[in-house]
Design a protein around this motif. Structure first.
Motif, PDB file in Angstrom:
ATOM      1  N   CYS A  39       2.194 -12.650   1.790  1.00  0.00           N
ATOM      2  CA  CYS A  39       1.452 -12.114   0.640  1.00  0.00           C
ATOM      3  C   CYS A  39       1.563 -13.034  -0.581  1.00  0.00           C
ATOM      4  O   CYS A  39       0.576 -13.272  -1.287  1.00  0.00           O
ATOM      5  CB  CYS A  39       1.945 -10.721   0.267  1.00  0.00           C
ATOM      6  N   THR A  82      -3.895  -3.321  -7.964  1.00  0.00           N
ATOM      7  CA  THR A  82      -4.379  -2.548  -6.816  1.00  0.00           C
ATOM      8  C   THR A  82      -3.450  -1.372  -6.551  1.00  0.00           C
ATOM      9  O   THR A  82      -3.889  -0.224  -6.421  1.00  0.00           O
ATOM     10  CB  THR A  82      -4.466  -3.441  -5.566  1.00  0.00           C
ATOM     11  N   TYR A  94      -4.944   3.084   2.713  1.00  0.00           N
ATOM     12  CA  TYR A  94      -5.715   1.885   2.367  1.00  0.00           C
ATOM     13  C   TYR A  94      -5.271   0.697   3.228  1.00  0.00           C
ATOM     14  O   TYR A  94      -6.107  -0.025   3.784  1.00  0.00           O
ATOM     15  CB  TYR A  94      -5.516   1.573   0.883  1.00  0.00           C
ATOM     16  N   GLY A  95      -3.950   0.514   3.347  1.00  0.00           N
ATOM     17  CA  GLY A  95      -3.421  -0.603   4.128  1.00  0.00           C
ATOM     18  C   GLY A  95      -3.839  -0.573   5.585  1.00  0.00           C
ATOM     19  O   GLY A  95      -3.953  -1.614   6.224  1.00  0.00           O
ATOM     20  N   PHE A  98      -8.529  -0.967   4.984  1.00  0.00           N
ATOM     21  CA  PHE A  98      -9.395  -1.814   4.156  1.00  0.00           C
ATOM     22  C   PHE A  98      -9.869  -3.050   4.907  1.00  0.00           C
ATOM     23  O   PHE A  98      -9.244  -3.507   5.847  1.00  0.00           O
ATOM     24  CB  PHE A  98      -8.697  -2.205   2.849  1.00  0.00           C
ATOM     25  N   GLU A  99     -11.001  -3.560   4.469  1.00  0.00           N
ATOM     26  CA  GLU A  99     -11.534  -4.834   4.968  1.00  0.00           C
ATOM     27  C   GLU A  99     -12.051  -5.598   3.758  1.00  0.00           C
ATOM     28  O   GLU A  99     -12.534  -4.999   2.807  1.00  0.00           O
ATOM     29  CB  GLU A  99     -12.675  -4.605   5.964  1.00  0.00           C
ATOM     30  N   THR A 100     -11.924  -6.897   3.805  1.00  0.00           N
ATOM     31  CA  THR A 100     -12.386  -7.725   2.702  1.00  0.00           C
ATOM     32  C   THR A 100     -12.833  -9.082   3.249  1.00  0.00           C
ATOM     33  O   THR A 100     -12.774  -9.321   4.449  1.00  0.00           O
ATOM     34  CB  THR A 100     -11.280  -7.854   1.628  1.00  0.00           C
ATOM     35  N   MET A 104      -8.548 -13.595   3.354  1.00  0.00           N
ATOM     36  CA  MET A 104      -7.552 -12.517   3.444  1.00  0.00           C
ATOM     37  C   MET A 104      -7.472 -11.967   4.863  1.00  0.00           C
ATOM     38  O   MET A 104      -8.466 -11.466   5.395  1.00  0.00           O
ATOM     39  CB  MET A 104      -7.912 -11.387   2.468  1.00  0.00           C
ATOM     40  N   TRP A 106      -6.851  -9.216   6.427  1.00  0.00           N
ATOM     41  CA  TRP A 106      -6.704  -7.755   6.315  1.00  0.00           C
ATOM     42  C   TRP A 106      -6.313  -7.117   7.645  1.00  0.00           C
ATOM     43  O   TRP A 106      -5.605  -6.125   7.697  1.00  0.00           O
ATOM     44  CB  TRP A 106      -7.984  -7.125   5.764  1.00  0.00           C
ATOM     45  N   TYR A 107      -6.737  -7.715   8.744  1.00  0.00           N
ATOM     46  CA  TYR A 107      -6.427  -7.194  10.078  1.00  0.00           C
ATOM     47  C   TYR A 107      -4.934  -7.255  10.354  1.00  0.00           C
ATOM     48  O   TYR A 107      -4.412  -6.446  11.112  1.00  0.00           O
ATOM     49  CB  TYR A 107      -7.215  -7.955  11.154  1.00  0.00           C
ATOM     50  N   VAL A 109      -2.624  -6.754   7.980  1.00  0.00           N
ATOM     51  CA  VAL A 109      -2.075  -5.639   7.200  1.00  0.00           C
ATOM     52  C   VAL A 109      -2.235  -4.337   7.980  1.00  0.00           C
ATOM     53  O   VAL A 109      -1.349  -3.484   7.957  1.00  0.00           O
ATOM     54  CB  VAL A 109      -2.738  -5.552   5.811  1.00  0.00           C
ATOM     55  N   HIS A 110      -3.337  -4.197   8.706  1.00  0.00           N
ATOM     56  CA  HIS A 110      -3.548  -2.991   9.526  1.00  0.00           C
ATOM     57  C   HIS A 110      -2.420  -2.797  10.534  1.00  0.00           C
ATOM     58  O   HIS A 110      -2.146  -1.669  10.947  1.00  0.00           O
ATOM     59  CB  HIS A 110      -4.867  -3.075  10.296  1.00  0.00           C
TER      60      HIS A 110
END
Length: 158
Positions: A39, A82, A94-95, A98-100, A104, A106-107, A109-110
């Motif tokens: 991060c 955030t 959210y974690g 979310f997708e962005t 990033m 994000w996958y 973090v999932h």
């Protein structure tokens, strides 16, 4: 509740005391998650350039260096802002969802556990004042007014 979890885990023989303690959300675990998950690499000014020196005053406040590619230009968000807008439960939801835009991951973090997400939330909240937002992302074709890194796919030989 935490004590009950540790006691049940130990009595059942499922995990060791060290493993049980590690699973309880904490600020220190959140700091560890922020480092090992990368991060700070993008969301903390000067972190990568310093070889991983983490300054709590600037940790996770976002960076004004853009990442430019076919998607446009994105900026690493101020995660303090955030998190400041969410409850701990909302952050976990959210974690996981979310997708962005790139780069990033994000996958990744999932895939974090609820405990990792809760710990990360606790750590970010412990850092203090949220600070200013990172610059807004730009659509494809717009030139950033900040420094930026170009993410261009290589040309394949014909």
């Amino acid at each position: 509740m935490r004590t009950l979890f540790i006691a049940v885990a130990l009595l059942s023989g499922g995990i060791s005391m060290a493993e049980a303690a590690e699973k309880a959300p904490s600020v220190e675990w959140g700091r560890h998650v922020s480092i090992t998950s990368g991060c700070n690499d993008c969301h903390t000014p000067g972190y990568a350039e310093s070889g991983g020196t983490l300054d709590p005053k600037t940790a996770l406040t976002g960076v004004a260096v853009g990442f430019s590619g076919p998607w446009g230009t994105t900026y690493a968000a101020n995660l303090r802002l955030t998190v400041a807008k969410m409850s701990e439960d909302a952050w976990v939801t959210y974690g996981k969802s979310f997708e962005t835009r790139p780069p990033m991951p994000w996958y990744n973090v999932h895939e974090m556990t609820d405990g990792e997400l809760r710990s990360f939330y606790m750590y970010v909240k412990s850092l203090g004042a949220p600070g200013q937002p990172a610059p807004q992302g730009l659509p494809p074709g717009e030139t950033p007014q900040t420094p930026y890194i170009v993410f261009a796919p290589p040309q394949m030989p014909q």
